[in-house]
Design a protein around this motif. Structure first.
Motif, PDB file in Angstrom:
ATOM      1  N   ILE A 145      57.286  40.617  -0.844  1.00 57.29           N
ATOM      2  CA  ILE A 145      56.949  41.882  -1.491  1.00 57.29           C
ATOM      3  C   ILE A 145      55.449  41.870  -1.784  1.00 57.29           C
ATOM      4  O   ILE A 145      54.969  41.073  -2.597  1.00 57.29           O
ATOM      5  CB  ILE A 145      57.759  42.081  -2.787  1.00 57.29           C
ATOM      6  CG1 ILE A 145      59.258  41.944  -2.487  1.00 57.29           C
ATOM      7  CG2 ILE A 145      57.440  43.431  -3.413  1.00 57.29           C
ATOM      8  CD1 ILE A 145      59.778  42.862  -1.409  1.00 57.29           C
ATOM      9  N   ASP A 147      53.391  44.063  -3.236  1.00 53.53           N
ATOM     10  CA  ASP A 147      52.900  44.606  -4.503  1.00 53.53           C
ATOM     11  C   ASP A 147      53.084  43.549  -5.597  1.00 53.53           C
ATOM     12  O   ASP A 147      54.204  43.296  -6.052  1.00 53.53           O
ATOM     13  CB  ASP A 147      53.685  45.875  -4.833  1.00 53.53           C
ATOM     14  CG  ASP A 147      53.169  46.598  -6.066  1.00 53.53           C
ATOM     15  OD1 ASP A 147      52.657  45.937  -6.994  1.00 53.53           O
ATOM     16  OD2 ASP A 147      53.300  47.839  -6.124  1.00 53.53           O
ATOM     17  N   ARG A 151      56.356  42.786  -7.839  1.00 56.88           N
ATOM     18  CA  ARG A 151      56.980  41.470  -7.669  1.00 56.88           C
ATOM     19  C   ARG A 151      57.168  40.784  -9.017  1.00 56.88           C
ATOM     20  O   ARG A 151      58.211  40.183  -9.281  1.00 56.88           O
ATOM     21  CB  ARG A 151      56.109  40.615  -6.741  1.00 56.88           C
ATOM     22  CG  ARG A 151      56.758  39.298  -6.341  1.00 56.88           C
ATOM     23  CD  ARG A 151      56.013  38.634  -5.197  1.00 56.88           C
ATOM     24  NE  ARG A 151      54.656  38.273  -5.562  1.00 56.88           N
ATOM     25  CZ  ARG A 151      53.556  38.803  -5.046  1.00 56.88           C
ATOM     26  NH1 ARG A 151      53.646  39.750  -4.126  1.00 56.88           N
ATOM     27  NH2 ARG A 151      52.351  38.398  -5.431  1.00 56.88           N
ATOM     28  N   ARG A 212      60.658  52.829  -7.628  1.00 52.61           N
ATOM     29  CA  ARG A 212      59.579  52.025  -7.044  1.00 52.61           C
ATOM     30  C   ARG A 212      60.156  50.907  -6.161  1.00 52.61           C
ATOM     31  O   ARG A 212      59.657  50.647  -5.072  1.00 52.61           O
ATOM     32  CB  ARG A 212      58.720  51.419  -8.155  1.00 52.61           C
ATOM     33  CG  ARG A 212      57.776  52.395  -8.832  1.00 52.61           C
ATOM     34  CD  ARG A 212      56.855  51.644  -9.768  1.00 52.61           C
ATOM     35  NE  ARG A 212      56.008  50.690  -9.038  1.00 52.61           N
ATOM     36  CZ  ARG A 212      55.360  49.681  -9.630  1.00 52.61           C
ATOM     37  NH1 ARG A 212      55.498  49.469 -10.941  1.00 52.61           N
ATOM     38  NH2 ARG A 212      54.609  48.869  -8.903  1.00 52.61           N
ATOM     39  N   ASP A 215      61.615  52.547  -2.980  1.00 51.80           N
ATOM     40  CA  ASP A 215      60.592  53.013  -2.055  1.00 51.80           C
ATOM     41  C   ASP A 215      59.931  51.844  -1.325  1.00 51.80           C
ATOM     42  O   ASP A 215      59.404  52.017  -0.217  1.00 51.80           O
ATOM     43  CB  ASP A 215      59.532  53.838  -2.801  1.00 51.80           C
ATOM     44  CG  ASP A 215      60.093  55.169  -3.306  1.00 51.80           C
ATOM     45  OD1 ASP A 215      61.184  55.562  -2.845  1.00 51.80           O
ATOM     46  OD2 ASP A 215      59.446  55.784  -4.180  1.00 51.80           O
ATOM     47  N   THR A 216      59.941  50.663  -1.947  1.00 56.50           N
ATOM     48  CA  THR A 216      59.394  49.476  -1.292  1.00 56.50           C
ATOM     49  C   THR A 216      60.387  48.940  -0.264  1.00 56.50           C
ATOM     50  O   THR A 216      60.018  48.637   0.860  1.00 56.50           O
ATOM     51  CB  THR A 216      59.073  48.383  -2.324  1.00 56.50           C
ATOM     52  OG1 THR A 216      58.101  48.899  -3.238  1.00 56.50           O
ATOM     53  CG2 THR A 216      58.536  47.130  -1.657  1.00 56.50           C
ATOM     54  N   HIS A 217      61.640  48.818  -0.658  1.00 57.83           N
ATOM     55  CA  HIS A 217      62.708  48.433   0.268  1.00 57.83           C
ATOM     56  C   HIS A 217      64.046  48.641  -0.428  1.00 57.83           C
ATOM     57  O   HIS A 217      64.242  48.233  -1.574  1.00 57.83           O
ATOM     58  CB  HIS A 217      62.582  46.975   0.710  1.00 57.83           C
ATOM     59  CG  HIS A 217      63.284  46.699   2.011  1.00 57.83           C
ATOM     60  ND1 HIS A 217      64.653  46.711   2.142  1.00 57.83           N
ATOM     61  CD2 HIS A 217      62.789  46.439   3.255  1.00 57.83           C
ATOM     62  CE1 HIS A 217      64.984  46.460   3.401  1.00 57.83           C
ATOM     63  NE2 HIS A 217      63.875  46.293   4.093  1.00 57.83           N
ATOM     64  N   ASP A 424      59.376  46.784   8.624  1.00 54.95           N
ATOM     65  CA  ASP A 424      58.112  46.776   7.902  1.00 54.95           C
ATOM     66  C   ASP A 424      57.463  45.421   8.113  1.00 54.95           C
ATOM     67  O   ASP A 424      58.020  44.394   7.740  1.00 54.95           O
ATOM     68  CB  ASP A 424      58.378  47.014   6.409  1.00 54.95           C
ATOM     69  CG  ASP A 424      57.089  47.167   5.603  1.00 54.95           C
ATOM     70  OD1 ASP A 424      56.029  46.724   6.085  1.00 54.95           O
ATOM     71  OD2 ASP A 424      57.158  47.726   4.491  1.00 54.95           O
ATOM     72  N   ASN A 427      57.397  42.695   5.543  1.00 62.73           N
ATOM     73  CA  ASN A 427      58.612  41.948   5.246  1.00 62.73           C
ATOM     74  C   ASN A 427      58.965  40.952   6.344  1.00 62.73           C
ATOM     75  O   ASN A 427      60.043  40.384   6.334  1.00 62.73           O
ATOM     76  CB  ASN A 427      59.790  42.922   5.038  1.00 62.73           C
ATOM     77  CG  ASN A 427      59.574  43.794   3.824  1.00 62.73           C
ATOM     78  OD1 ASN A 427      59.097  43.335   2.797  1.00 62.73           O
ATOM     79  ND2 ASN A 427      59.902  45.072   3.951  1.00 62.73           N
TER      80      ASN A 427
END
Length: 473
Positions: A145, A147, A151, A212, A215-217, A424, A427
């Motif tokens: 991750i 961010d 994280r 949040r 939206d990241t995963h 992504d 990842n």
């Protein structure tokens, strides 16, 4: 191979196989209540299995093909995701009580999913025959991750949660101390373990943090946002997965576009899977001042599987090569599902599709046994013989060994299609089996070694029964 079930007072200890069967049945009952669409899929699986069994009974097959993959099981496998190494360590202890061991290492980061995993399953033929239930368990890789703030927030949430009941932890200690559980203890153990996997509609994070994470995963949100690792899906085993795929829409169930795994063949290989799309389920978020906010979460789905033959390392290399060729030949302008299926069939035309060729090329593992003719001449055999000679003389026959594990590409395809998770690069990372085993607190078992041992033991039994020494020249 399990360390459990060997107590000095063995009559009072419940066998791990029996505990596993009870747990699988309880898990299935719970999931049927929680996900009504799964009930429809399970009913469809039963219907297709009855059709396939009746059709097989009308068409006798050669001995080496008979009985193959005919043993289907309810709730053959399930899948969970945990967030921390400590959670994974305790999961390993829980499954050990049920005679389930970590087999294989799966890196899903290559598909853009920030997890790596193992399969907890029985590892002996007898245990698999008694009850083949298994769990695909994934561990979150927070290092993927990007961010740093997010994280850190996820780390704080996960470190604060407790996903196991205190009574379950007590029973784990009891099982390890006494090398098993009594009848009453095992029933309590199953009930307490079930609480870990139960769906909870109340999130453990705010709606803002959930969004949040999502939206990241989506997998990140699924693991971090809840108080426990709810079961994501259960999977009955079917004898004709193409028939299930065709019939799902007639029941109002929307299947994923394509069946994951190899194409339909005369000689089934490895594992094929399909599922209905993940459900959008209501969840509650508790905000400041105790104000409840409503939202939805997309994660749980219903899946079915069809198992085939276990591949040797040589067979697996050919499988991976052809799968890569099929994926590179897709035609974006055409219908995606139709194009993917056509490319897959074309690529796998290079993979032998009869059992004898698969055997002689060492692409598939086989189990060998004496025929009636072999048993009749056992006392008259000489001192040295070869397996091929025994086969040609009709003294020994064979059948493929069923694949009991998972395909990382197949699993990733199911996850991605249901979670709408695009690949992504952030990842994607190098596999880290050592890191996973450190988190697990144990080494994973090499699946190829298990199949090799079954094949080798069956050959040795044949030669021993015939009073022969094997000619390996």
């Amino acid at each position: 191979m399990s360390p459990l079930g060997t107590s000095s007072n063995i009559s009072q200890v419940v066998a791990p196989d029996a505990i596993r069967a009870s747990f699988a049945a309880a898990m299935s009952e719970m999931y049927l209540r929680e996900v009504p669409a799964y009930a429809a899929l399970a009913t469809l699986a039963d219907h297709v299995n009855a059709e396939a069994s009746a059709a097989a009974a009308e068409r006798p097959t050669p001995h080496q093909a008979s009985k193959m993959f005919s043993h289907h099981r309810d709730a053959s496998h399930g899948a969970i995701r945990v967030g921390t190494p400590d959670e994974l360590k305790v999961m390993r202890r829980v499954f050990a009580v049920m005679g389930m061991h970590p087999v294989g290492y799966y890196d899903l980061s290559g598909a853009g999913i920030p997890v790596h995993a193992t399969a907890f399953r029985p590892i002996t033929c007898a245990a698999l025959e008694a009850n083949g239930f298994r769990i695909f368990a994934s561990l979150l890789r927070l290092d993927l991750i990007g961010d740093a703030e997010l994280r850190a927030q996820a780390t704080r949430v996960l470190s604060a949660r407790v996903i196991f009941t205190s009574r379950l932890l007590e029973l784990l200690d009891t099982a390890e101390r006494n090398r098993g559980l009594s009848q009453s203890e095992s029933a309590e153990f199953v009930a307490e373990a079930l609480e870990t996997f139960r769906w909870q509609k109340s999130a453990a994070v705010s709606k803002e943090l959930y969004e949040r994470l999502r939206d990241t995963h989506r997998v990140l949100a699924d693991i971090v946002s809840f108080r426990g690792p709810h079961i994501n899906h259960l999977t009955p085993s079917v004898l004709d997965i193409d028939r299930v795929q065709d019939l799902m829409p007639t029941l109002g169930i929307a299947p994923k576009e394509t069946i994951e795994g190899p194409p339909r063949r005369n000689c089934p290989l490895l594992l094929r899977q399909t599922s209905f799309k993940a459900l959008e389920e209501p969840i509650e978020f508790v905000g400041e001042g105790g104000v409840v906010k409503l939202g939805t979460h997309l994660a749980r789905f219903g899946e079915v599987e069809q198992r085939g033959a276990a591949l040797t390392p040589k067979g697996r290399r050919l499988y991976d090569q052809l799968l890569g060729e099929a994926r590179s030949c897709g035609t974006p302008e055409a219908d995606r599902a139709q194009s993917a299926n056509a490319s897959l069939r074309a690529a796998f035309a290079k993979f032998p599709d009869n059992w004898e060729e698969l055997r002689t090329q060492r692409l598939v593992y086989f189990e060998y046994a004496l025929t009636e003719a072999g048993a009749a001449v056992a006392h008259r055999c000489g001192r040295v013989g070869s397996l091929e000679a025994l086969l040609s003389e009709g003294f020994v026959h064979y059948r493929p060994i069923t694949y009991e594990d998972f395909l990382p590409v197949s699993a990733a395809g199911i996850f991605r299609s249901n979670l709408d998770a695009q690949s992504d690069e952030r990842n994607v990372a190098a596999p880290s089996e050592d890191e996973f085993e450190a988190a697990l607190g144990a080494q994973v078992v090499d699946p190829f070694s298990l199949y090799e041992a079954v094949e080798r033991a069956s050959i040795e039994r044949c030669f021993e029964a015939l009073h022969l020494n094997e000619d390996v020249a």
